[in-house]
Motif scaffolding. Structure first.
Motif, PDB file in Angstrom:
ATOM      1  N   TYR A  75      -2.335  -9.442 -13.621  1.00 46.61           N
ATOM      2  CA  TYR A  75      -2.595  -8.321 -12.704  1.00 46.61           C
ATOM      3  C   TYR A  75      -3.813  -8.629 -11.836  1.00 46.61           C
ATOM      4  N   SER A 108     -12.210   1.123 -10.128  1.00 44.47           N
ATOM      5  CA  SER A 108     -12.014   0.854 -11.555  1.00 44.47           C
ATOM      6  C   SER A 108     -11.619   2.105 -12.329  1.00 44.47           C
ATOM      7  N   THR A 149       7.728  -4.454  -0.508  1.00 44.33           N
ATOM      8  CA  THR A 149       8.109  -5.870  -0.608  1.00 44.33           C
ATOM      9  C   THR A 149       9.259  -6.204   0.352  1.00 44.33           C
ATOM     10  N   ASP A 190       9.850   0.446   0.270  1.00 45.37           N
ATOM     11  CA  ASP A 190       9.538  -0.613  -0.690  1.00 45.37           C
ATOM     12  C   ASP A 190       8.726  -1.648   0.085  1.00 45.37           C
ATOM     13  N   ALA A 250      -1.638   2.365  -0.843  1.00 46.30           N
ATOM     14  CA  ALA A 250      -1.936   2.845  -2.202  1.00 46.30           C
ATOM     15  C   ALA A 250      -0.856   2.384  -3.177  1.00 46.30           C
ATOM     16  N   GLY A 270       2.986   3.975  -1.344  1.00 48.04           N
ATOM     17  CA  GLY A 270       2.753   4.331  -2.751  1.00 48.04           C
ATOM     18  C   GLY A 270       2.303   5.776  -2.875  1.00 48.04           C
ATOM     19  N   SER A 289       7.863   4.779  -3.230  1.00 53.17           N
ATOM     20  CA  SER A 289       8.571   3.493  -3.286  1.00 53.17           C
ATOM     21  C   SER A 289      10.061   3.638  -2.962  1.00 53.17           C
ATOM     22  N   ILE A 333      -6.473  -1.051  -1.528  1.00 49.40           N
ATOM     23  CA  ILE A 333      -7.244  -0.774  -2.749  1.00 49.40           C
ATOM     24  C   ILE A 333      -7.101  -1.945  -3.711  1.00 49.40           C
ATOM     25  N   SER A 334      -8.225  -2.371  -4.259  1.00 53.86           N
ATOM     26  CA  SER A 334      -8.172  -3.460  -5.236  1.00 53.86           C
ATOM     27  C   SER A 334      -8.948  -3.061  -6.495  1.00 53.86           C
TER      28      SER A 334
HETATM   29  N1  LIG Z   1      -5.067   2.663 -12.238  1.00 58.03           N
HETATM   30  C1  LIG Z   1      -6.243   2.058 -12.377  1.00 58.03           C
HETATM   31  O1  LIG Z   1      -6.947   2.210 -13.389  1.00 58.03           O
HETATM   32  C2  LIG Z   1      -6.764   1.194 -11.262  1.00 58.03           C
HETATM   33  C3  LIG Z   1      -7.988   0.526 -11.442  1.00 58.03           C
HETATM   34  C4  LIG Z   1      -8.493  -0.256 -10.399  1.00 58.03           C
HETATM   35  C5  LIG Z   1      -7.780  -0.369  -9.221  1.00 58.03           C
HETATM   36  N2  LIG Z   1      -6.597   0.268  -9.083  1.00 58.03           N
HETATM   37  C6  LIG Z   1      -5.857   0.100  -7.826  1.00 58.03           C
HETATM   38  O2  LIG Z   1      -5.790   1.371  -7.192  1.00 58.03           O
HETATM   39  C7  LIG Z   1      -4.596   1.450  -6.405  1.00 58.03           C
HETATM   40  C8  LIG Z   1      -3.853   2.731  -6.717  1.00 58.03           C
HETATM   41  O3  LIG Z   1      -3.518   2.709  -8.090  1.00 58.03           O
HETATM   42  P1  LIG Z   1      -2.938   3.975  -8.837  1.00 58.03           P
HETATM   43  O4  LIG Z   1      -3.727   4.140 -10.085  1.00 58.03           O
HETATM   44  O5  LIG Z   1      -2.774   5.101  -7.893  1.00 58.03           O
HETATM   45  O6  LIG Z   1      -1.517   3.376  -9.259  1.00 58.03           O
HETATM   46  P2  LIG Z   1      -0.159   4.098  -9.599  1.00 58.03           P
HETATM   47  O7  LIG Z   1      -0.391   5.511 -10.002  1.00 58.03           O
HETATM   48  O8  LIG Z   1       0.565   3.176 -10.511  1.00 58.03           O
HETATM   49  O9  LIG Z   1       0.566   4.130  -8.189  1.00 58.03           O
HETATM   50  C9  LIG Z   1       1.057   2.986  -7.589  1.00 58.03           C
HETATM   51  C10 LIG Z   1       2.265   3.386  -6.786  1.00 58.03           C
HETATM   52  O10 LIG Z   1       2.768   2.217  -6.154  1.00 58.03           O
HETATM   53  C11 LIG Z   1       4.157   2.345  -6.113  1.00 58.03           C
HETATM   54  N3  LIG Z   1       4.832   1.061  -5.943  1.00 58.03           N
HETATM   55  C12 LIG Z   1       5.014   0.077  -6.857  1.00 58.03           C
HETATM   56  N4  LIG Z   1       5.742  -0.917  -6.317  1.00 58.03           N
HETATM   57  C13 LIG Z   1       6.012  -0.543  -5.039  1.00 58.03           C
HETATM   58  C14 LIG Z   1       6.724  -1.132  -3.973  1.00 58.03           C
HETATM   59  N5  LIG Z   1       7.328  -2.325  -4.108  1.00 58.03           N
HETATM   60  N6  LIG Z   1       6.803  -0.466  -2.802  1.00 58.03           N
HETATM   61  C15 LIG Z   1       6.215   0.740  -2.659  1.00 58.03           C
HETATM   62  N7  LIG Z   1       5.540   1.357  -3.622  1.00 58.03           N
HETATM   63  C16 LIG Z   1       5.425   0.721  -4.798  1.00 58.03           C
HETATM   64  C17 LIG Z   1       4.529   3.008  -7.417  1.00 58.03           C
HETATM   65  O11 LIG Z   1       5.773   3.632  -7.270  1.00 58.03           O
HETATM   66  P3  LIG Z   1       6.848   3.626  -8.460  1.00 58.03           P
HETATM   67  O12 LIG Z   1       6.168   4.309  -9.602  1.00 58.03           O
HETATM   68  O13 LIG Z   1       7.987   4.378  -7.874  1.00 58.03           O
HETATM   69  O14 LIG Z   1       7.120   2.188  -8.739  1.00 58.03           O
HETATM   70  C18 LIG Z   1       3.376   3.979  -7.622  1.00 58.03           C
HETATM   71  O15 LIG Z   1       3.702   5.269  -7.160  1.00 58.03           O
HETATM   72  C19 LIG Z   1      -3.828   0.172  -6.699  1.00 58.03           C
HETATM   73  O16 LIG Z   1      -4.071  -0.760  -5.676  1.00 58.03           O
HETATM   74  C20 LIG Z   1      -4.415  -0.331  -8.001  1.00 58.03           C
HETATM   75  O17 LIG Z   1      -4.300  -1.725  -8.128  1.00 58.03           O
HETATM   76  C21 LIG Z   1      -6.072   1.065 -10.069  1.00 58.03           C
END
Ligand SMILES: NC(=O)c1ccc[n+]([C@@H]2O[C@H](COP(=O)([O-])OP(=O)(O)OC[C@H]3O[C@@H](n4cnc5c(N)ncnc54)[C@H](OP(=O)(O)O)[C@@H]3O)[C@@H](O)[C@H]2O)c1
Length: 288
Positions: free
Chosen positions: A125, A149, A38, A36, A58, A8, A32, A99-100
């Motif tokens: 989610y 968060s 998955t 991927d 990530a 990610g 991704s 990361i969760s």
């Molecule tokens: N954002 C928040 O407010 C928040 C809050 C609490 C916890 N978190 C956690 O923090 C972590 C990082 O979040 P973030 O904010 O950096 O999220 P983000 O900006 O949405 O980044 C997530 C990345 O994961 C990629 N991804 C999705 N499906 C995938 C797959 N099948 N294989 C490989 N890559 C894939 C996405 O790529 P594409 O865009 O190309 O699909 C995206 O670049 C996550 O675990 C999230 O649950 C986030």
């Protein structure tokens, strides 16, 4: 060189991880389109090609509202793919940092959530992220689960960027003032993960398990928005502050239920891993 596979890598946290790798680390940052998570064959091929010493996951399905109607994809990325990565890390005998989220809790508490508090996700989610944590815990002991968060970073969409856009477009806007949480910069999450990686390299082990990490102090979305506008005007990014009206969650319905109280107690990571907390107000400027 110690090789770290970052999945990610184009997301908010992933891109900060790639940017901030300390000396002595080689980062294999895959978006991704390159990996991927998955896809079992792709995971196996990447592990064989790069032979990493550590995986930092990530990647995640982070579209909280969309997940309510896209349950299968949310669980495929947030649970099943985490199980695949956990198995790959177990087979290679390397750690997996994952990361969760605060959304594993129901938000009914009134004191900060500790790692040992009862989980009870209220959204697809949140449930998918909890299932991912559990899959990792079942599969591979050498793991760190970092629950965080309200993430905001320079890459991707987030609350800070939305507020800046709306602040330019509108004279007035309404922001929810009855949900409490801790905004957290993607930069600070990456920094903590690298500190843990450095500690692992030095000591060849870590106190494994679940940790809470967020910036401080707790605030509401309304308070967060007001601070963003304050700083944006000072930095010259906005000409004038819009009028911000506090509203209730009931006045701003969304497909996914959000926890009213999302405050994480970060005492465990401060004590066990010697991590210092940062103020989110000092991190906003990086986004402008
Ligand atoms: N954002 C928040 O407010 C928040 C809050 C609490 C916890 N978190 C956690 O923090 C972590 C990082 O979040 P973030 O904010 O950096 O999220 P983000 O900006 O949405 O980044 C997530 C990345 O994961 C990629 N991804 C999705 N499906 C995938 C797959 N099948 N294989 C490989 N890559 C894939 C996405 O790529 P594409 O865009 O190309 O699909 C995206 O670049 C996550 O675990 C999230 O649950 C986030």
């Amino acid at each position: 060189m110690f090789k770290v596979l970052v999945t990610g890598a184009k997301g908010q946290v992933g891109s900060e991880l790639v940017k901030a790798a300390p000396a002595g680390f080689t980062v294999i940052g895959l978006g991704s389109n390159e990996l991927d998570i998955t896809n079992q064959q792709q995971v196996t091929a990447v592990m064989a090609q790069y032979k990493p010493d550590l995986i930092i996951n990530a990647a995640a399905y982070t579209a909280v509202d969309k997940a309510e109607s896209d349950i299968e994809t949310a669980f495929a990325v947030n649970e099943k793919a985490v199980a695949l990565l956990a198995q790959a890390a177990y087979d290679a005998d390397i750690p997996l940092f994952h990361i969760s989220t605060d959304y594993v809790f129901d938000g009914q508490a009134s004191t900060p959530y500790k790692e040992t508090d009862t989980v009870n996700p209220q959204s697809v989610y949140g449930a998918s992220k909890l299932a991912g944590e559990q899959a990792l815990e079942r599969t591979h002991a050498k793991h760190i689960i970092l629950r965080t968060s309200w993430v905001f970073g320079a890459t991707g969409n987030n609350f800070v960027k939305t507020m800046l856009r709306l602040g330019k477009e509108r004279e007035e806007l309404s922001v929810v003032a009855d949900q409490y949480g801790c905004p957290t910069s993607a930069r600070s999450i990456a920094e903590v993960l690298w500190q843990l990686a450095e500690k692992y390299v030095a000591e060849r082990t870590l106190p494994w398990g679940v940790y809470h990490f967020s910036n401080s102090p707790a605030c509401t979305w309304y308070e967060f928005a007001c601070e963003i506008f304050e700083q944006a005007v000072k930095a010259g990014v906005l000409e004038r502050k819009p009028v911000v009206h506090p509203i209730t969650t009931a006045e701003y319905p969304t497909p996914a239920k959000r926890p009213a109280w999302s405050v994480l107690d970060c005492g465990k990571i401060e004590r066990a891993q010697s991590i210092a907390l940062v103020q989110w107000s000092e991190e906003i400027i990086d986004i402008f």
